[in-house]
Design a protein around this motif. Structure first.
Motif, PDB file in Angstrom:
ATOM      1  N   THR A  29       0.812  -1.217   0.000  1.00  0.00           N
ATOM      2  CA  THR A  29       0.000   0.000   0.000  1.00  0.00           C
ATOM      3  C   THR A  29       0.844   1.267   0.000  1.00  0.00           C
ATOM      4  N   ASN A  30       2.108   1.159   0.408  1.00  0.00           N
ATOM      5  CA  ASN A  30       2.953   2.347   0.444  1.00  0.00           C
ATOM      6  C   ASN A  30       4.408   1.912   0.395  1.00  0.00           C
ATOM      7  N   ALA A  31       5.230   2.672  -0.320  1.00  0.00           N
ATOM      8  CA  ALA A  31       6.668   2.409  -0.377  1.00  0.00           C
ATOM      9  C   ALA A  31       7.381   3.734  -0.590  1.00  0.00           C
ATOM     10  N   THR A  32       8.140   4.151   0.406  1.00  0.00           N
ATOM     11  CA  THR A  32       8.905   5.390   0.310  1.00  0.00           C
ATOM     12  C   THR A  32      10.357   5.101   0.667  1.00  0.00           C
ATOM     13  N   TYR A  33      11.249   5.905   0.096  1.00  0.00           N
ATOM     14  CA  TYR A  33      12.669   5.710   0.404  1.00  0.00           C
ATOM     15  C   TYR A  33      13.378   7.052   0.468  1.00  0.00           C
TER      16      TYR A  33
ATOM     17  N   LEU B  76      -3.516  -9.619  -8.341  1.00  0.00           N
ATOM     18  CA  LEU B  76      -2.065  -9.483  -8.499  1.00  0.00           C
ATOM     19  C   LEU B  76      -1.645  -8.053  -8.826  1.00  0.00           C
ATOM     20  N   GLU B  77      -2.579  -7.238  -9.294  1.00  0.00           N
ATOM     21  CA  GLU B  77      -2.265  -5.870  -9.710  1.00  0.00           C
ATOM     22  C   GLU B  77      -1.732  -5.004  -8.571  1.00  0.00           C
ATOM     23  N   ASP B  78      -2.163  -5.268  -7.337  1.00  0.00           N
ATOM     24  CA  ASP B  78      -1.739  -4.422  -6.211  1.00  0.00           C
ATOM     25  C   ASP B  78      -0.554  -5.005  -5.439  1.00  0.00           C
ATOM     26  N   ASN B  79       0.080  -6.026  -5.992  1.00  0.00           N
ATOM     27  CA  ASN B  79       1.249  -6.621  -5.339  1.00  0.00           C
ATOM     28  C   ASN B  79       2.519  -5.845  -5.627  1.00  0.00           C
ATOM     29  N   LEU B  80       2.505  -4.972  -6.623  1.00  0.00           N
ATOM     30  CA  LEU B  80       3.674  -4.235  -7.048  1.00  0.00           C
ATOM     31  C   LEU B  80       3.356  -2.745  -7.041  1.00  0.00           C
TER      32      LEU B  80
ATOM     33  N   ASN C 191       2.862 -11.828   9.496  1.00  0.00           N
ATOM     34  CA  ASN C 191       2.011 -12.390  10.564  1.00  0.00           C
ATOM     35  C   ASN C 191       0.963 -11.409  11.079  1.00  0.00           C
ATOM     36  N   ASN C 192       0.759 -10.323  10.368  1.00  0.00           N
ATOM     37  CA  ASN C 192      -0.292  -9.356  10.697  1.00  0.00           C
ATOM     38  C   ASN C 192      -0.938  -8.882   9.408  1.00  0.00           C
ATOM     39  N   ASN C 193      -2.165  -8.378   9.511  1.00  0.00           N
ATOM     40  CA  ASN C 193      -2.851  -7.867   8.325  1.00  0.00           C
ATOM     41  C   ASN C 193      -2.157  -6.643   7.749  1.00  0.00           C
ATOM     42  N   GLU C 194      -1.517  -5.839   8.611  1.00  0.00           N
ATOM     43  CA  GLU C 194      -0.735  -4.704   8.122  1.00  0.00           C
ATOM     44  C   GLU C 194       0.611  -4.719   8.814  1.00  0.00           C
ATOM     45  N   MET C 195       1.652  -4.632   8.009  1.00  0.00           N
ATOM     46  CA  MET C 195       3.012  -4.620   8.553  1.00  0.00           C
ATOM     47  C   MET C 195       3.815  -3.532   7.866  1.00  0.00           C
ATOM     48  N   LYS C 196       4.697  -2.921   8.629  1.00  0.00           N
ATOM     49  CA  LYS C 196       5.640  -1.949   8.093  1.00  0.00           C
ATOM     50  C   LYS C 196       7.017  -2.592   8.142  1.00  0.00           C
ATOM     51  N   ILE C 197       7.691  -2.590   7.006  1.00  0.00           N
ATOM     52  CA  ILE C 197       8.988  -3.254   6.875  1.00  0.00           C
ATOM     53  C   ILE C 197      10.002  -2.221   6.408  1.00  0.00           C
TER      54      ILE C 197
ATOM     55  N   LEU D  98      14.401   2.061   2.634  1.00  0.00           N
ATOM     56  CA  LEU D  98      13.068   1.872   2.081  1.00  0.00           C
ATOM     57  C   LEU D  98      12.113   1.468   3.190  1.00  0.00           C
ATOM     58  N   LYS D  99      10.961   2.128   3.248  1.00  0.00           N
ATOM     59  CA  LYS D  99       9.903   1.763   4.186  1.00  0.00           C
ATOM     60  C   LYS D  99       8.697   1.315   3.375  1.00  0.00           C
ATOM     61  N   VAL D 100       8.250   0.096   3.644  1.00  0.00           N
ATOM     62  CA  VAL D 100       7.179  -0.533   2.880  1.00  0.00           C
ATOM     63  C   VAL D 100       6.033  -0.887   3.818  1.00  0.00           C
ATOM     64  N   THR D 101       4.815  -0.600   3.398  1.00  0.00           N
ATOM     65  CA  THR D 101       3.631  -1.039   4.132  1.00  0.00           C
ATOM     66  C   THR D 101       2.979  -2.160   3.333  1.00  0.00           C
ATOM     67  N   VAL D 102       2.827  -3.300   3.994  1.00  0.00           N
ATOM     68  CA  VAL D 102       2.266  -4.504   3.384  1.00  0.00           C
ATOM     69  C   VAL D 102       0.924  -4.794   4.039  1.00  0.00           C
ATOM     70  N   ASN D 103      -0.094  -5.037   3.230  1.00  0.00           N
ATOM     71  CA  ASN D 103      -1.384  -5.515   3.741  1.00  0.00           C
ATOM     72  C   ASN D 103      -1.553  -6.946   3.250  1.00  0.00           C
ATOM     73  N   SER D 104      -1.979  -7.814   4.150  1.00  0.00           N
ATOM     74  CA  SER D 104      -2.113  -9.217   3.776  1.00  0.00           C
ATOM     75  C   SER D 104      -3.283  -9.857   4.501  1.00  0.00           C
ATOM     76  N   LYS D 105      -4.058 -10.595   3.730  1.00  0.00           N
ATOM     77  CA  LYS D 105      -5.160 -11.375   4.288  1.00  0.00           C
ATOM     78  C   LYS D 105      -5.074 -12.768   3.695  1.00  0.00           C
ATOM     79  N   ARG D 106      -5.585 -13.704   4.462  1.00  0.00           N
ATOM     80  CA  ARG D 106      -5.547 -15.109   4.058  1.00  0.00           C
ATOM     81  C   ARG D 106      -6.933 -15.698   4.289  1.00  0.00           C
ATOM     82  N   PHE D 107      -7.406 -16.480   3.336  1.00  0.00           N
ATOM     83  CA  PHE D 107      -8.763 -17.019   3.409  1.00  0.00           C
ATOM     84  C   PHE D 107      -8.749 -18.524   3.167  1.00  0.00           C
ATOM     85  N   GLU D 108      -9.661 -19.202   3.823  1.00  0.00           N
ATOM     86  CA  GLU D 108      -9.884 -20.621   3.564  1.00  0.00           C
ATOM     87  C   GLU D 108     -11.327 -20.780   3.100  1.00  0.00           C
TER      88      GLU D 108
END
Length: 136
Positions: free
Chosen positions: A28-32, A125-129, A95-101, A42-52
């Motif tokens: 969702t965000n990437a700044t450097y 896949l469009e929002d993975n990059l 391991n979280n829905n939103e992570m900052k790396i 580089l600071k990256v914000t990752v959003n992740s969800k997993r479904f069964e």
């Protein structure tokens, strides 16, 4: 497969082989910024969800806790000339829905992606990059 895959990944193997598991991964965000030593922070914000998908065909959100690759590139991954255009490609424990790396690189990080090799069944896949933005 259990004999050759490390024990810490057996749960993930079970999920992939015995269940229908899908993902919604996105950057969702990437700044450097360029550091004084010439490297890039580089600071990256990752959003992740997993479904069964259950036996009724309903998707139920489940916890995520697995290593997923983050890739950093000198140019768009579809236009890579060679491996030298890949700045960084390593798994991070998501391991979280939103992570900052935060990642330090030797080269300017133009594009950032999560699961750039598409190893997960992702809904979009469009929002993975994303192209990263330089800040001062």
């Amino acid at each position: 497969m259990y004999k050759v895959i490390p024990k810490e990944h057996h749960k993930l193997l079970n999920d992939w082989m015995k269940h229908v598991v899908t993902y919604d991964l996105k950057i969702t965000n990437a700044t450097y910024k360029k550091k004084l030593d010439g490297k890039f922070e580089l600071k990256v914000t990752v959003n992740s969800k997993r479904f069964e998908t259950n036996s009724l065909g309903e998707e139920i959100e489940i916890n995520i806790n697995e290593p997923i690759q983050i890739g950093i590139f000198k140019k768009h991954p579809n236009a890579l000339d060679s491996e030298k255009d890949i700045i960084y490609l390593k798994p991070h424990q998501i391991n979280n829905n939103e992570m900052k790396i935060k990642i330090i690189t030797d080269f300017e990080p133009i594009y950032v992606g999560i699961d750039p090799n598409n190893t997960r069944l992702d809904k979009n896949l469009e929002d993975n990059l994303i192209s990263s933005q330089q800040i001062n």
